[in-house]
Design a protein around this motif. Structure first.
Motif, PDB file in Angstrom:
ATOM      1  N   GLU A  33       1.174  -4.427  11.741  1.00  0.00           N
ATOM      2  CA  GLU A  33       2.215  -3.413  11.585  1.00  0.00           C
ATOM      3  C   GLU A  33       1.794  -2.324  10.610  1.00  0.00           C
ATOM      4  O   GLU A  33       2.050  -1.144  10.831  1.00  0.00           O
ATOM      5  CB  GLU A  33       3.527  -4.020  11.106  1.00  0.00           C
ATOM      6  CG  GLU A  33       4.490  -2.938  10.698  1.00  0.00           C
ATOM      7  CD  GLU A  33       5.937  -3.326  10.711  1.00  0.00           C
ATOM      8  OE1 GLU A  33       6.706  -2.554  10.163  1.00  0.00           O
ATOM      9  OE2 GLU A  33       6.283  -4.373  11.265  1.00  0.00           O
ATOM     10  N   LEU A  34       1.171  -2.721   9.510  1.00  0.00           N
ATOM     11  CA  LEU A  34       0.783  -1.744   8.489  1.00  0.00           C
ATOM     12  C   LEU A  34      -0.534  -1.052   8.825  1.00  0.00           C
ATOM     13  O   LEU A  34      -0.951  -0.143   8.112  1.00  0.00           O
ATOM     14  CB  LEU A  34       0.689  -2.420   7.119  1.00  0.00           C
ATOM     15  CG  LEU A  34       2.006  -2.937   6.563  1.00  0.00           C
ATOM     16  CD1 LEU A  34       1.775  -3.659   5.248  1.00  0.00           C
ATOM     17  CD2 LEU A  34       3.003  -1.806   6.388  1.00  0.00           C
ATOM     18  N   GLU A  35      -1.176  -1.491   9.913  1.00  0.00           N
ATOM     19  CA  GLU A  35      -2.447  -0.914  10.351  1.00  0.00           C
ATOM     20  C   GLU A  35      -3.440  -0.822   9.196  1.00  0.00           C
ATOM     21  O   GLU A  35      -4.062   0.207   8.957  1.00  0.00           O
ATOM     22  CB  GLU A  35      -2.219   0.455  10.993  1.00  0.00           C
ATOM     23  CG  GLU A  35      -1.362   0.380  12.236  1.00  0.00           C
ATOM     24  CD  GLU A  35      -1.056   1.739  12.836  1.00  0.00           C
ATOM     25  OE1 GLU A  35      -1.385   2.771  12.221  1.00  0.00           O
ATOM     26  OE2 GLU A  35      -0.473   1.758  13.922  1.00  0.00           O
ATOM     27  N   THR A  36      -3.542  -1.917   8.473  1.00  0.00           N
ATOM     28  CA  THR A  36      -4.455  -1.974   7.337  1.00  0.00           C
ATOM     29  C   THR A  36      -5.668  -2.817   7.701  1.00  0.00           C
ATOM     30  O   THR A  36      -5.576  -3.724   8.517  1.00  0.00           O
ATOM     31  CB  THR A  36      -3.742  -2.536   6.088  1.00  0.00           C
ATOM     32  OG1 THR A  36      -4.631  -2.516   4.993  1.00  0.00           O
ATOM     33  CG2 THR A  36      -3.220  -3.930   6.301  1.00  0.00           C
ATOM     34  N   VAL A  37      -6.788  -2.479   7.115  1.00  0.00           N
ATOM     35  CA  VAL A  37      -8.026  -3.204   7.386  1.00  0.00           C
ATOM     36  C   VAL A  37      -7.914  -4.631   6.873  1.00  0.00           C
ATOM     37  O   VAL A  37      -8.352  -5.567   7.516  1.00  0.00           O
ATOM     38  CB  VAL A  37      -9.231  -2.486   6.732  1.00  0.00           C
ATOM     39  CG1 VAL A  37     -10.498  -3.291   6.906  1.00  0.00           C
ATOM     40  CG2 VAL A  37      -9.381  -1.097   7.322  1.00  0.00           C
ATOM     41  N   SER A  38      -7.294  -4.785   5.693  1.00  0.00           N
ATOM     42  CA  SER A  38      -7.115  -6.116   5.132  1.00  0.00           C
ATOM     43  C   SER A  38      -5.862  -6.133   4.264  1.00  0.00           C
ATOM     44  O   SER A  38      -5.382  -5.084   3.819  1.00  0.00           O
ATOM     45  CB  SER A  38      -8.333  -6.536   4.301  1.00  0.00           C
ATOM     46  OG  SER A  38      -8.332  -5.853   3.067  1.00  0.00           O
ATOM     47  N   LEU A  39      -5.379  -7.313   4.001  1.00  0.00           N
ATOM     48  CA  LEU A  39      -4.216  -7.447   3.139  1.00  0.00           C
ATOM     49  C   LEU A  39      -4.579  -7.222   1.676  1.00  0.00           C
ATOM     50  O   LEU A  39      -3.701  -6.990   0.853  1.00  0.00           O
ATOM     51  CB  LEU A  39      -3.566  -8.812   3.338  1.00  0.00           C
ATOM     52  CG  LEU A  39      -2.861  -8.953   4.687  1.00  0.00           C
ATOM     53  CD1 LEU A  39      -2.388 -10.378   4.887  1.00  0.00           C
ATOM     54  CD2 LEU A  39      -1.704  -7.993   4.806  1.00  0.00           C
ATOM     55  N   VAL A  40      -5.853  -7.238   1.364  1.00  0.00           N
ATOM     56  CA  VAL A  40      -6.295  -6.939   0.003  1.00  0.00           C
ATOM     57  C   VAL A  40      -5.848  -5.522  -0.369  1.00  0.00           C
ATOM     58  O   VAL A  40      -5.424  -5.270  -1.493  1.00  0.00           O
ATOM     59  CB  VAL A  40      -7.824  -7.108  -0.141  1.00  0.00           C
ATOM     60  CG1 VAL A  40      -8.308  -6.619  -1.496  1.00  0.00           C
ATOM     61  CG2 VAL A  40      -8.210  -8.559   0.075  1.00  0.00           C
ATOM     62  N   ASP A  41      -5.914  -4.597   0.601  1.00  0.00           N
ATOM     63  CA  ASP A  41      -5.446  -3.225   0.358  1.00  0.00           C
ATOM     64  C   ASP A  41      -3.973  -3.216  -0.045  1.00  0.00           C
ATOM     65  O   ASP A  41      -3.579  -2.506  -0.968  1.00  0.00           O
ATOM     66  CB  ASP A  41      -5.626  -2.355   1.604  1.00  0.00           C
ATOM     67  CG  ASP A  41      -7.072  -2.181   2.015  1.00  0.00           C
ATOM     68  OD1 ASP A  41      -7.959  -2.265   1.141  1.00  0.00           O
ATOM     69  OD2 ASP A  41      -7.312  -1.970   3.220  1.00  0.00           O
ATOM     70  N   LEU A  42      -3.173  -4.000   0.654  1.00  0.00           N
ATOM     71  CA  LEU A  42      -1.745  -4.073   0.352  1.00  0.00           C
ATOM     72  C   LEU A  42      -1.512  -4.698  -1.023  1.00  0.00           C
ATOM     73  O   LEU A  42      -0.698  -4.201  -1.806  1.00  0.00           O
ATOM     74  CB  LEU A  42      -1.012  -4.869   1.435  1.00  0.00           C
ATOM     75  CG  LEU A  42       0.498  -4.970   1.288  1.00  0.00           C
ATOM     76  CD1 LEU A  42       1.154  -3.594   1.313  1.00  0.00           C
ATOM     77  CD2 LEU A  42       1.071  -5.848   2.384  1.00  0.00           C
ATOM     78  N   VAL A  43      -2.239  -5.758  -1.326  1.00  0.00           N
ATOM     79  CA  VAL A  43      -2.122  -6.400  -2.639  1.00  0.00           C
ATOM     80  C   VAL A  43      -2.467  -5.390  -3.730  1.00  0.00           C
ATOM     81  O   VAL A  43      -1.754  -5.270  -4.727  1.00  0.00           O
ATOM     82  CB  VAL A  43      -3.040  -7.643  -2.727  1.00  0.00           C
ATOM     83  CG1 VAL A  43      -3.116  -8.170  -4.157  1.00  0.00           C
ATOM     84  CG2 VAL A  43      -2.556  -8.737  -1.774  1.00  0.00           C
ATOM     85  N   SER A  53       8.163   2.333   0.483  1.00  0.00           N
ATOM     86  CA  SER A  53       9.340   1.586   0.937  1.00  0.00           C
ATOM     87  C   SER A  53       9.045   0.926   2.287  1.00  0.00           C
ATOM     88  O   SER A  53       9.566  -0.147   2.579  1.00  0.00           O
ATOM     89  CB  SER A  53      10.570   2.497   1.032  1.00  0.00           C
ATOM     90  OG  SER A  53      10.312   3.604   1.874  1.00  0.00           O
ATOM     91  N   SER A  54       8.183   1.534   3.089  1.00  0.00           N
ATOM     92  CA  SER A  54       7.780   0.916   4.359  1.00  0.00           C
ATOM     93  C   SER A  54       6.996  -0.366   4.121  1.00  0.00           C
ATOM     94  O   SER A  54       7.136  -1.333   4.871  1.00  0.00           O
ATOM     95  CB  SER A  54       6.930   1.886   5.192  1.00  0.00           C
ATOM     96  OG  SER A  54       7.721   2.923   5.680  1.00  0.00           O
ATOM     97  N   ASP A  55       6.165  -0.376   3.068  1.00  0.00           N
ATOM     98  CA  ASP A  55       5.437  -1.596   2.709  1.00  0.00           C
ATOM     99  C   ASP A  55       6.420  -2.707   2.349  1.00  0.00           C
ATOM    100  O   ASP A  55       6.276  -3.848   2.793  1.00  0.00           O
ATOM    101  CB  ASP A  55       4.512  -1.359   1.505  1.00  0.00           C
ATOM    102  CG  ASP A  55       3.353  -0.418   1.780  1.00  0.00           C
ATOM    103  OD1 ASP A  55       2.967  -0.259   2.963  1.00  0.00           O
ATOM    104  OD2 ASP A  55       2.833   0.157   0.816  1.00  0.00           O
TER     105      ASP A  55
END
Length: 106
Positions: A33-43, A53-55
């Motif tokens: 959904e977040l179209e991120t390469v990895s969840l490390v980016d989100l962390v 707010s979307s995150d």
């Protein structure tokens, strides 16, 4: 009551106490959904305080789905989170941290 050792986080949405949890499947959906390469980016975004707010919404939806609820993003667009947006952001950050917590770290 939420069990932090299993990655659960409690959040009251529309007056109902809900348990959120990031399962492997929920994490995969979140990544897509977040179209991120990895969840490390989100962390890193959460650790740096530069999340959107979307995150937060995506994390809450993924946590609800991981906790067994059949919800979609649209279901939460008008939902009332007890404690407001900051409570939602705190729950999302805690959910993300607990998903990657190594047993014995807490």
């Amino acid at each position: 009551m939420a069990n932090p050792w299993t990655g659960e986080v409690a959040l009251t949405i529309d007056g109902e106490r809900r348990l959120l949890k990031l399962t492997l499947g929920a994490l995969a959906e979140l990544e897509q959904e977040l179209e991120t390469v990895s969840l490390v980016d989100l962390v890193q975004r959460f650790e740096g305080g530069v999340y959107s707010s979307s995150d937060v919404l995506a994390l809450i939806v993924a946590g609800l789905r991981g906790g067994g609820a059949n919800v979609r993003r649209d279901d939460l667009l008008r939902a009332e989170i007890e404690g407001g947006p900051m409570a939602g952001a705190r729950a999302a950050a805690e959910l993300l941290a607990r998903a990657f917590m190594v047993p014995g770290d807490a």
